[in-house]
Scaffold this motif. Structure first.
Motif, short mmCIF file in Angstrom:
data_model
loop_
_atom_site.label_atom_id
_atom_site.label_comp_id
_atom_site.label_asym_id
_atom_site.label_seq_id
_atom_site.Cartn_x
_atom_site.Cartn_y
_atom_site.Cartn_z
N GLN A 180 0.70 -1.11 0.07
CA GLN A 180 0.08 0.11 -0.16
C GLN A 180 0.61 1.32 0.01
OE1 GLN A 180 -3.72 -0.24 2.40
NE2 GLN A 180 -2.72 -1.89 3.28
N VAL A 181 1.93 1.08 0.74
CA VAL A 181 2.77 2.49 0.82
C VAL A 181 3.50 2.59 -0.60
CG1 VAL A 181 4.92 3.23 1.98
CG2 VAL A 181 3.22 2.37 3.39
N ASP A 182 3.90 1.43 -1.03
CA ASP A 182 4.45 1.67 -2.54
C ASP A 182 3.63 2.28 -3.51
OD1 ASP A 182 6.89 0.95 -1.38
OD2 ASP A 182 6.59 -1.15 -2.24
N ALA A 183 2.29 1.84 -3.23
CA ALA A 183 1.34 2.46 -4.28
C ALA A 183 0.85 3.78 -3.94
CB ALA A 183 -0.10 1.53 -4.22
N VAL A 184 0.91 4.18 -3.02
CA VAL A 184 0.69 5.58 -2.51
C VAL A 184 1.78 6.47 -3.05
CG1 VAL A 184 0.64 7.26 -0.78
CG2 VAL A 184 -0.81 5.18 -0.52
N LYS A 185 3.15 5.96 -2.83
CA LYS A 185 4.35 6.82 -3.09
C LYS A 185 4.37 6.87 -4.77
CE LYS A 185 8.37 5.77 -1.21
NZ LYS A 185 9.40 5.11 -0.68
N GLU A 186 4.16 6.10 -5.38
CA GLU A 186 4.02 5.98 -7.01
C GLU A 186 2.94 7.01 -7.38
OE1 GLU A 186 5.43 5.11 -10.62
OE2 GLU A 186 6.28 4.22 -8.62
N MET A 187 1.63 7.12 -6.68
CA MET A 187 0.76 7.90 -7.03
C MET A 187 1.15 9.16 -7.06
SD MET A 187 -3.25 7.71 -5.87
CE MET A 187 -3.11 5.96 -6.60
N LEU A 188 1.66 9.66 -5.86
CA LEU A 188 2.11 10.93 -5.46
C LEU A 188 3.08 11.69 -6.18
CD1 LEU A 188 1.61 11.06 -1.58
CD2 LEU A 188 -0.20 11.41 -3.15
#
Length: 324
Positions: A180-188
Motif C-alpha cells: 500500500q505504501v509503495d502504491a501511494v508513493k508511486e501515485m504521489l
C-alpha cells in the motif's frame, strides 16, 4: 383368528415404527452434519473482528452447522506460525484466515485443507494465489483493497485539504502494508506530493513513530496496517493535538477518531468470504475455481467531531456520510 390378526397388526405397527425411526434418524444425521472451521487472526482490532462476524453470519445464513477453532496471534508472527501448524494438525474442514500474515502462514502449512482469506490487500503479491481470476491451489478469498480507494483518498487530501506531504506510519515487515505504501508513493509522484515514512515493528512503537512526523508533514494516511490500527488511538491523539488531518483506510478507524476514509464495511468482505466458504464446504466449488473478490461498495465516511477538533469545515459537495 383374532389372535392371528392381533399378531399381524403388531408386526405391522412395529415395522412402521422402525421405518419411521430410521427415517427420522437419517434426516437428523443429514441436517446436523457439523463442519470444523479453523480461524486464524493476526491481532485483535475492530475491523478484523467485524470481518469474522460477517464470515460467521454467512455460514449461519446458509444453514451450515459449524464449530469454530479460533486462535489469535496477538501480533506475534512466531505465534502465527504455530497457530497455522495447530490448525492443520486439528484436521479442520476449512481454514478462515483473517489478515495477510495469517493467510501466508496457513498457506505455507497446508496445500490440502481449503483456505478462505479476507482482510488481505495484495493476494497475488503475497503469493497466496496465482491470479485474482484463477487462484489455483487451495486458497481464495476477499481482499480489503478497492482499486479506487487510494486514488480518491490522495485526491481528497490534495484538492480539498491542500496537502503536500503525507505521513504514513506502518509496519514495514507486513507485505500487505509495504504494497500500500509503495502504491501511494508511486501515485504521489504524479501529483507533486511526497510520502514521509515512519516504520514500526510493534504496536508499542506507534506513538513515538507518529510523533517523529510532526513538523515534516501536513497530513497523514493510516492504511490497513494491523500493527498500527491496533494502536490507532496513539496516532489519533498526536494528529489531533497538532491539528493534522488524518485519513484512514477503513470505516472502523473513522469511528475511532480518524478524519475520513474512502472505504467499505469489513463485515461485508467477511460475509462475502463466508459465502465462498459455504460453496467449498458444500462441494459446489473448489478454491482454485473461485475468483478472489474485491469490495463491492466504496463511499466516503467522515467523523464530524474530529473535523471540528482540527478546524475543518465539512463541505456539502463532499457528499460524505458520517460515522455514528
Amino acid at each position: 383368528m383374532k389372535n392371528g390378526l392381533k399378531k399381524m397388526l403388531a408386526v405391522f405397527f412395529s415395522s412402521t415404527l422402525i421405518l419411521a425411526a430410521c427415517s427420522d434418524g437419517g434426516e437428523k444425521e443429514a441436517s446436523s452434519e457439523k463442519y470444523k472451521i479453523g480461524v486464524t487472526q493476526i491481532v485483535e482490532h475492530p475491523s478484523l473482528n467485524a470481518a469474522f462476524d460477517g464470515f460467521k453470519k454467512a455460514i449461519e445464513d446458509a444453514g451450515i452447522n459449524a464449530e469454530y477453532e479460533v486462535q489469535n496471534a496477538q501480533g506475534d508472527n512466531s505465534s502465527n506460525t504455530t497457530i497455522a501448524t495447530n490448525l492443520v494438525s486439528a484436521n479442520v474442514d476449512l481454514i478462515f484466515a483473517n489478515s495477510t500474515p495469517s493467510a501466508q502462514a496457513v498457506a505455507s502449512a497446508t496445500s490440502e485443507i481449503p483456505i478462505v482469506f479476507t482482510s488481505v490487500t495484495d493476494a497475488v503479491g503475497a503469493e497466496l494465489v496465482d491470479s485474482m481470476e484463477k487462484p489455483g491451489g487451495n486458497v481464495t478469498g476477499t481482499i480489503d483493497a478497492h482499486p479506487d480507494a487510494i486514488t480518491n483518498t490522495m485526491k481528497f487530501l490534495k484538492d480539498e485539504l491542500g496537502a503536500k506531504n503525507v505521513g504514513m506510519v506502518f509496519n514495514s515487515g507486513e507485505q500487505n502494508s509495504r504494497a500500500q505504501v509503495d502504491a501511494v508513493k508511486e501515485m504521489l509522484k504524479e501529483m507533486n506530493m511526497s510520502v514521509v515514512e515512519a516504520s514500526v515493528a510493534t504496536s508499542a512503537d506507534v506513538k513515538q513513530a507518529t510523533e517523529s512526523l510532526i513538523g515534516k508533514v501536513d497530513s497523514m494516511y493510516i492504511i490497513t496496517d494491523n500493527t498500527v490500527v491496533s494502536a490507532l488511538e496513539s496516532v489519533i491523539s498526536v494528529a489531533n493535538e497538532n491539528k493534522i488531518p488524518m485519513m484512514v483506510g477503513e470505516f472502523d478507524s473513522v469511528k475511532r477518531g480518524g478524519l475520513a476514509a474512502y472505504g467499505f464495511e469489513y463485515f461485508d468482505i467477511g460475509y462475502e468470504a463466508g459465502q465462498m466458504a459455504v460453496k467449498i464446504l458444500k462441494e459446489e466449488s473448489k478454491p482454485a475455481d473461485l475468483p478472489v473478490q474485491i469490495p463491492q461498495k466504496l463511499k466516503l465516511i467522515m467523523n464530524k467531531d474530529t473535523a471540528s477538533t482540527i478546524g475543518i469545515d465539512v463541505k456539502d459537495e463532499w457528499k460524505a456520510e458520517f460515522s455514528e
